[in-house]
Structure formats: structure tokens, C-alpha cells
Design a protein around this motif. Structure first.
Motif, short mmCIF file in Angstrom:
data_model
loop_
_atom_site.label_atom_id
_atom_site.label_comp_id
_atom_site.label_asym_id
_atom_site.label_seq_id
_atom_site.Cartn_x
_atom_site.Cartn_y
_atom_site.Cartn_z
N LEU A 64 9.57 4.00 -58.95
CA LEU A 64 10.39 4.85 -58.11
C LEU A 64 9.56 5.27 -56.90
O LEU A 64 8.39 5.64 -57.04
N LEU A 65 10.15 5.19 -55.73
CA LEU A 65 9.51 5.63 -54.48
C LEU A 65 10.21 6.88 -53.99
O LEU A 65 11.44 6.96 -54.00
N ARG A 66 9.43 7.85 -53.56
CA ARG A 66 10.01 9.08 -53.01
C ARG A 66 9.46 9.27 -51.60
O ARG A 66 8.25 9.32 -51.39
N LEU A 67 10.36 9.33 -50.62
CA LEU A 67 9.99 9.57 -49.22
C LEU A 67 10.30 11.02 -48.89
O LEU A 67 11.42 11.50 -49.11
N THR A 68 9.29 11.73 -48.39
CA THR A 68 9.48 13.10 -47.92
C THR A 68 8.97 13.17 -46.50
O THR A 68 7.87 12.71 -46.20
N LEU A 69 9.80 13.70 -45.61
CA LEU A 69 9.41 13.88 -44.21
C LEU A 69 9.22 15.36 -43.92
O LEU A 69 10.06 16.18 -44.31
N PHE A 70 8.11 15.67 -43.25
CA PHE A 70 7.77 17.05 -42.92
C PHE A 70 7.67 17.20 -41.41
O PHE A 70 7.23 16.27 -40.72
N TYR A 89 13.38 16.02 -44.76
CA TYR A 89 14.22 15.02 -45.42
C TYR A 89 13.51 14.55 -46.68
O TYR A 89 12.28 14.49 -46.72
N ARG A 90 14.29 14.23 -47.70
CA ARG A 90 13.70 13.68 -48.93
C ARG A 90 14.71 12.74 -49.57
O ARG A 90 15.90 13.03 -49.63
N VAL A 91 14.22 11.58 -50.04
CA VAL A 91 15.07 10.62 -50.74
C VAL A 91 14.19 9.87 -51.74
O VAL A 91 13.01 9.64 -51.49
N SER A 92 14.79 9.49 -52.87
CA SER A 92 14.12 8.65 -53.86
C SER A 92 14.89 7.35 -54.00
O SER A 92 16.12 7.35 -54.02
N VAL A 93 14.15 6.24 -54.06
CA VAL A 93 14.77 4.92 -54.19
C VAL A 93 13.98 4.09 -55.20
O VAL A 93 12.79 4.32 -55.41
N GLN A 94 14.65 3.13 -55.81
CA GLN A 94 13.97 2.18 -56.67
C GLN A 94 13.23 1.18 -55.80
O GLN A 94 13.81 0.59 -54.92
N GLY A 95 11.96 1.03 -56.03
CA GLY A 95 11.17 0.08 -55.27
C GLY A 95 10.93 -1.18 -56.07
O GLY A 95 11.21 -1.24 -57.27
N THR A 96 10.43 -2.19 -55.41
CA THR A 96 10.06 -3.45 -56.05
C THR A 96 8.61 -3.74 -55.71
O THR A 96 8.03 -3.11 -54.83
N ALA A 97 8.03 -4.71 -56.39
CA ALA A 97 6.67 -5.10 -56.08
C ALA A 97 6.61 -5.62 -54.64
O ALA A 97 7.52 -6.30 -54.18
N GLY A 98 5.58 -5.26 -53.92
CA GLY A 98 5.44 -5.70 -52.53
C GLY A 98 6.01 -4.69 -51.56
O GLY A 98 6.33 -3.56 -51.93
N ASP A 123 5.54 8.63 -51.99
CA ASP A 123 4.94 8.75 -53.31
C ASP A 123 5.44 7.63 -54.19
O ASP A 123 6.65 7.34 -54.21
N LEU A 124 4.53 7.02 -54.92
CA LEU A 124 4.87 6.03 -55.93
C LEU A 124 4.79 6.75 -57.27
O LEU A 124 3.74 7.28 -57.63
N LEU A 125 5.92 6.80 -57.97
CA LEU A 125 5.97 7.49 -59.25
C LEU A 125 5.92 6.46 -60.37
O LEU A 125 6.66 5.47 -60.36
N GLY A 140 6.88 9.25 -64.71
CA GLY A 140 7.28 10.21 -63.68
C GLY A 140 6.10 10.83 -62.94
O GLY A 140 6.29 11.60 -62.02
N GLY A 141 4.88 10.52 -63.38
CA GLY A 141 3.70 11.06 -62.73
C GLY A 141 3.38 10.31 -61.44
O GLY A 141 3.82 9.18 -61.23
N LEU A 142 2.60 10.94 -60.61
CA LEU A 142 2.21 10.35 -59.32
C LEU A 142 1.22 9.22 -59.55
O LEU A 142 0.15 9.41 -60.13
N ALA A 143 1.58 8.01 -59.09
CA ALA A 143 0.71 6.84 -59.25
C ALA A 143 0.06 6.44 -57.92
O ALA A 143 -0.89 5.67 -57.91
#
Length: 70
Positions: free
Chosen positions: A1-7, A15-24, A50-52, A56-59
Motif C-alpha cells: 500500500l502506498l500513501r501520498l501526503t502533501l503538506f 491532501y492525502r490518498v492511499s493506493v495499491q502499488g505494484t513492484a517498480g 509512505d510504503l506500508l 500496516g507498518g512503515l516499510a
């Protein structure tokens, strides 16, 4: 899971959004809207990705500067 947060430069979450990511490489679109759906102002923002892990922990984390010009 990828989480993008803009400050903004005051440290406020714009802004904040979470999306399913893939390798690469992955793309996370942002329509230049804030959390309430209003357009953001021109200026400098910080984008934190953030790569979760499976638990669910931060990777991993990467932060970059984003310039918005209208």
C-alpha cells in the motif's frame, strides 16, 4: 500500500490518498485539490510517499518538493 501526503510549508496536511502499488515505479495522480476539494494555491509543497508493509507498518518513506504553478 502506498500513501501520498502533501503538506504546505507550514506543515499542514493539504491532501492525502492511499493506493495499491505494484513492484517498480508507480504513479499517484493528484488533481491539485485540497482535502475539502478546493484548488490549491500556486507554491511549493512537500510530497511524502509512505510504503506500508503487509502488517500496516512503515516499510519506506520518500519526501520530495513539488512546485504548483497555475
Amino acid at each position: 500500500l502506498l500513501r501520498l501526503t502533501l503538506f504546505n510549508l507550514s506543515g499542514e496536511t493539504v491532501y492525502r490518498v492511499s493506493v495499491q502499488g505494484t513492484a517498480g515505479p508507480n504513479r499517484i495522480p493528484w488533481a491539485l485539490l485540497n482535502l475539502s476539494g478546493s484548488p490549491v494555491a500556486s507554491g511549493l509543497y512537500l510530497a511524502q510517499v509512505d510504503l506500508l508493509g503487509a502488517s500496516g507498518g512503515l516499510a519506506g518513506r520518500q519526501t520530495v518538493k513539488v512546485m504548483v504553478l497555475h
